[in-house]
Design an enzyme around this catalytic site. Structure first.
Site, PDB file in Angstrom:
ATOM      1  CB  SER A   1      -0.887  -0.019   1.254  1.00  0.00           C
ATOM      2  OG  SER A   1      -1.265   1.293   1.625  1.00  0.00           O
TER       3      SER A   1
ATOM      4  CG  ASP B   1       1.164   6.324  -5.434  1.00  0.00           C
ATOM      5  OD1 ASP B   1       0.166   5.840  -4.879  1.00  0.00           O
ATOM      6  OD2 ASP B   1       2.163   6.695  -4.812  1.00  0.00           O
TER       7      ASP B   1
ATOM      8  CG  ASN C   1      -5.258   8.532   0.727  1.00  0.00           C
ATOM      9  OD1 ASN C   1      -6.414   8.619   1.138  1.00  0.00           O
ATOM     10  ND2 ASN C   1      -4.641   7.390   0.606  1.00  0.00           N
TER      11      ASN C   1
ATOM     12  NE  ARG D   1      -6.628   3.871  -6.723  1.00  0.00           N
ATOM     13  CZ  ARG D   1      -6.077   3.955  -5.516  1.00  0.00           C
ATOM     14  NH1 ARG D   1      -5.172   3.055  -5.137  1.00  0.00           N
ATOM     15  NH2 ARG D   1      -6.419   4.928  -4.700  1.00  0.00           N
TER      16      ARG D   1
HETATM   17  C1  SPV Z   1      -3.359   2.581  -0.689  1.00  0.00           C
HETATM   18  O1  SPV Z   1      -3.471   1.664   0.119  1.00  0.00           O
HETATM   19  O2  SPV Z   1      -2.374   3.347  -0.741  1.00  0.00           O
HETATM   20  C2  SPV Z   1      -4.416   2.835  -1.662  1.00  0.00           C
HETATM   21  C3  SPV Z   1      -5.792   2.602  -1.283  1.00  0.00           C
HETATM   22  O3  SPV Z   1      -4.121   3.309  -2.727  1.00  0.00           O
HETATM   23  S1  SPV Z   1      -6.465   4.111  -0.779  1.00  0.00           S
HETATM   24  O4  SPV Z   1      -5.710   4.598   0.355  1.00  0.00           O
HETATM   25  O5  SPV Z   1      -7.823   3.797  -0.480  1.00  0.00           O
HETATM   26  O6  SPV Z   1      -6.395   5.055  -1.873  1.00  0.00           O
HETATM   27 MG    MG Z   2      -2.366   4.321  -2.699  1.00  0.00          MG
END
Ligand code: SPV
Ligand code: MG
Length: 289
Positions: free
Chosen positions: A38, A79, A114, A149
């Site tokens: 993540s 990303d 984010n 995504r």
């Molecule tokens: C991450 O885990 O960095 C993601 C998911 O991309 S979110 O934080 O929901 O964008």
């Molecule tokens: Mg992310």
């Protein structure tokens, strides 16, 4: 292996978040069959914000630790690819080298923010982002799974926009589509899956709509659920508690029962394997001079 996890609509699979060697090893021990590296959690563990503050090479280094310490297939949050098509294909090549199984690229602009921070994030141009995807596919072919995504729903656009992007990203060679939502119910996810009809397998991240039972995802034919940040958030809560207890009590006796034993630490990283290897490879009678 990862192909079955993110690219099959036959059976729902799960990817657990990892952000370092420790969280990866713990997820593997718990029984997860695949991991999500993540971006948010990695940034957080480095003391950065999820806004491309960590460099692509820092992310690649950490992914290497996650892969090594878990031996599990790892889908990496890439990303937006850290720039244009050229940065994205470089990232993908380096991720393949360090043993990642796949990369997810989002249609955000650099630097990203984010998905749950702020409103109306600017989206990448569809053709430009499709070029990023094609460049990655041309560079790593089938050695790295490519998940495209879509941030349309996050950015406040309609379903039509998301479907239009999904079609373009499928044409660009993606192996799966990750559709993201910030709503607290999964309605727009199911509207997407109804319209999309699994033209490519669908990956979701139910961070905000966590009340939806996974049976609903199975019924919708979703391929993969990512538990995106839960070890990192669990660690924050646990570390906060332990720090405040030690500050208040100036003693660690009361927290001992609730923290991992040192034996667990040594067992997690197989210290006994090192002892056995020492017996095998080190000279037995080293004399002190
Ligand atoms: C991450 O885990 O960095 C993601 C998911 O991309 S979110 O934080 O929901 O964008
Ligand atoms: Mg992310």
């Amino acid at each position: 292996m990862m192909r079955a996890q993110v690219c099959s609509s036959d059976e729902l699979s799960f990817l657990m978040e990892a952000h370092d060697g420790l969280s990866a090893a713990i997820a593997g021990r718990a029984g997860f069959k695949g991991l999500w590296a993540s971006g948010l959690s990695i940034a957080c563990s480095l003391g950065y914000r999820d806004a491309n503050e960590a460099s692509w090479s820092q992310v690649v280094d950490i992914v290497g630790r996650i892969v090594d310490s878990s031996q599990l297939p790892v889908l990496v949050d890439g990303d937006g690819g850290f720039g244009n098509f050229n940065n994205a294909r470089l990232l993908a090549r380096k991720l393949r080298q360090c043993g990642a199984a796949g990369v997810a690229l989002e249609d955000s602009c650099f630097p990203k923010m984010n998905s749950f921070v702020g409103d109306r994030h600017p989206l990448a141009d569809i053709d430009e982002f499709s070029g990023r995807l094609r460049a990655v596919k041309d560079t790593v072919a089938d050695d790295l799974i490519l998940v495209a995504r879509i941030e349309s729903l996050i950015a406040g656009h309609e379903l039509d926009e998301a479907i239009c992007r999904a079609n373009a990203y499928a044409d660009a060679g993606s192996d799966a589509i990750l559709i993201h939502s910030r709503r607290t119910a999964a309605d727009e996810i199911f509207a997407f899956t109804r319209a999309w009809q699994n033209k490519l397998p669908v990956v979701i991240v139910p961070t905000k709509y966590y009340r939806t039972p996974v049976s609903a995802y199975r019924r919708a034919g979703i391929s993969t659920v990512i538990w995106a940040n839960h070890s990192m958030r669990a660690a924050i809560a646990a570390m906060r508690q332990v720090c405040s207890r030690i500050i208040a009590e100036e003693n660690t006796a009361s927290i001992e029962p609730s923290i991992a034993t040192l034996d667990e630490v040594f067992e997690l990283f197989k210290y006994n394997e090192l002892a056995n290897a020492e017996a095998r490879y080190l000279p037995h009678h080293t004399e002190l001079k």
